[in-house]
Design a protein around this motif. Structure first.
Motif, short mmCIF file in Angstrom:
data_model
loop_
_atom_site.label_atom_id
_atom_site.label_comp_id
_atom_site.label_asym_id
_atom_site.label_seq_id
_atom_site.Cartn_x
_atom_site.Cartn_y
_atom_site.Cartn_z
N VAL A 95 2.77 3.79 -5.19
CA VAL A 95 2.41 5.00 -4.86
C VAL A 95 2.28 5.46 -3.66
N GLY A 96 2.36 4.62 -2.58
CA GLY A 96 2.71 5.28 -1.14
C GLY A 96 1.18 5.16 -0.67
N ARG A 97 0.30 4.50 -1.33
CA ARG A 97 -1.15 4.69 -0.71
C ARG A 97 -1.51 3.56 0.38
N PRO A 98 -1.78 3.74 1.66
CA PRO A 98 -2.18 2.79 2.56
C PRO A 98 -3.22 2.07 2.09
N HIS A 130 0.22 -9.71 3.16
CA HIS A 130 -0.71 -9.24 4.09
C HIS A 130 0.05 -8.25 4.97
N ASN A 131 1.22 -8.68 5.37
CA ASN A 131 1.90 -7.46 6.33
C ASN A 131 2.20 -6.31 5.70
N ALA A 132 2.40 -6.30 4.51
CA ALA A 132 2.68 -5.07 3.55
C ALA A 132 1.48 -3.90 3.72
N GLY A 133 0.31 -4.26 3.97
CA GLY A 133 -0.56 -3.32 4.31
C GLY A 133 -0.67 -2.95 5.82
N CYS A 134 -1.80 -1.99 5.97
CA CYS A 134 -1.79 -1.36 7.40
C CYS A 134 -2.75 -2.09 8.12
N ALA A 331 -7.18 2.01 10.37
CA ALA A 331 -6.18 1.60 9.69
C ALA A 331 -5.50 3.06 9.24
N GLN A 332 -6.28 3.75 8.76
CA GLN A 332 -6.13 5.00 8.07
C GLN A 332 -5.50 6.23 9.10
N ALA A 333 -5.86 5.98 10.51
CA ALA A 333 -5.46 6.95 11.38
C ALA A 333 -3.83 6.26 11.73
N ASP A 334 -3.70 4.98 11.87
CA ASP A 334 -2.60 4.34 12.10
C ASP A 334 -1.61 4.72 11.10
N ALA A 335 -2.01 4.69 9.74
CA ALA A 335 -1.30 4.75 8.71
C ALA A 335 -0.61 6.46 8.48
N ALA A 336 -1.55 7.30 9.03
CA ALA A 336 -1.29 8.58 8.74
C ALA A 336 0.20 9.18 9.17
N PRO A 337 0.64 8.76 10.47
CA PRO A 337 2.12 9.16 10.73
C PRO A 337 3.26 8.66 9.92
N ARG A 338 2.68 7.31 9.52
CA ARG A 338 3.80 6.65 8.73
C ARG A 338 3.84 7.48 7.40
#
Length: 341
Positions: A95-98, A130-134, A331-338
């Motif tokens: 679902v594209g959830r970080p 693990h690398n699939a996560g942020c 992690a949320q801040a880093d994932a937001a642009p992606r």
């Protein structure tokens, strides 16, 4: 902030992962966060091979996903790599959830102790997981350095703490045994290297607290040692404070919460100079690390108990929870642009 933590490790298991999540849940409330553990409870389970007391959930992403979304979490953290963690990870990717993960256990070493599986294969699978996560949270700098060299990305530090009110020095002893008393607490299994402790030629008494698949065999082969089974809460804390030295024979743990419990109880630690003990005991003189574990045990007898207690005060569950929540926010801040892209 509502953080769902998907974990395969939960009650009635007694281990560092369960204690860490429980403490996180308790402390996070004071920091404006709510921890929502998603555990094997309520799901059909099957016993883990060689560990029938550890129950693994029979869960799939298609069944777990709707439950995750119904709880409306702001973030998902995958704490373990078992069926629950796999299902949560797969749903988040679908679902594209970080999401973030945590690395608690050197499974390649555990698996290699039981089966002829090359460590490179195990690490390749874990790296992909693990690398699939942020972000992947690890307990110590040594583990971060090791995993970084193996290609793990976005590593974050998440240290541990100890309940100083429960684990503390006491005026009374509950162990009426010949002294000195050398204590080992943990799962009685091959990967914990308990036999290395039992083999030592030490004065006094060796005491083992815990259970596991190797216990029955070790009890027969080392009849002079005292095996007390699983103890928790006040009963465990009283045993810690009644011993003279805490022995940590494991060479594979990424941290070792039991070392903090022992130190908080005024118990110096004897261990091998390996990751885990090196990180926990770094910068202090509350324990002794030597390649000869027997020498470490004897030398630890000279460490003042008040020094061990004072050293433990640098580890708190409150600081651990703040570190975890800060990692999630980053992690949320880093994932937001992606995610936007």
């Amino acid at each position: 902030m509502r953080i769902l933590v998907a974990t395969d490790a939960w009650h009635p298991q007694v281990n560092g992962v369960v204690r860490s999540i429980e403490a996180l849940r308790r402390e996070a409330a004071d920091l404006g966060a709510e921890i929502l553990p998603e555990t094997p409870e309520g799901w059909p389970t099957v016993g883990l091979p060689t560990y029938p007391d550890i129950r693994l959930a029979l869960v799939t992403a298609s069944r777990l996903g709707p439950r995750i979304e119904s709880l409306r979490p702001d973030h998902v953290h995958v704490a373990t790599e078992g069926p629950m963690g796999l299902a949560a990870r797969r749903h988040c990717l679908r679902v594209g959830r970080p999401f973030t993960t945590s690395y608690h256990t050197h499974f390649p070493d555990y698996l290699a102790a039981r089966a002829p599986v090359p460590r490179a294969w195990s690490y390749a699978w874990l790296r992909r997981f693990h690398n699939a996560g942020c972000g992947t949270m690890v307990a110590t700098a040594t583990v971060a350095e090791d995993l970084g060299g193996r290609g793990f990305a976005h590593l974050m530090r998440w240290s541990r703490g100890v309940d100083h009110a429960l684990f503390r020095p006491r005026d009374h002893a509950v162990l009426d045994l010949p002294r000195p008393i050398f204590l080992c607490v943990g799962r009685v299994a091959v990967e914990k290297n308990v036999e290395a402790f039992l083999k030592l030629a030490l004065p006094g008494t060796k005491v083992v607290v815990g259970d596991g698949p190797a216990r029955a065999d070790l009890e027969v082969r080392y009849p002079a040692a005292r095996f007390l089974g699983v103890r928790t809460g006040e009963a465990l804390a009283e045993i810690y404070s009644s011993a003279d030295v805490f022995v940590f024979p494991s060479r594979t743990d990424t941290f070792g919460n039991v070392m903090l419990e022992a130190l908080a109880s005024g118990l110096p630690v004897a261990a091998y100079p390996v990751p885990g003990p090196r990180d926990v005991l770094a910068g202090g003189d509350a324990g002794v690390m030597r390649d000869d574990l027997g020498d470490a045990c004897r030398a630890a007898l000279a460490v003042p108990r008040e020094r061990a207690r004072a050293f433990s005060l640098g580890y708190t569950w409150s600081a651990s929870a703040r570190q975890f929540i800060a990692n999630v926010a980053r992690a949320q801040a880093d994932a937001a642009p992606r995610t936007a892209a």
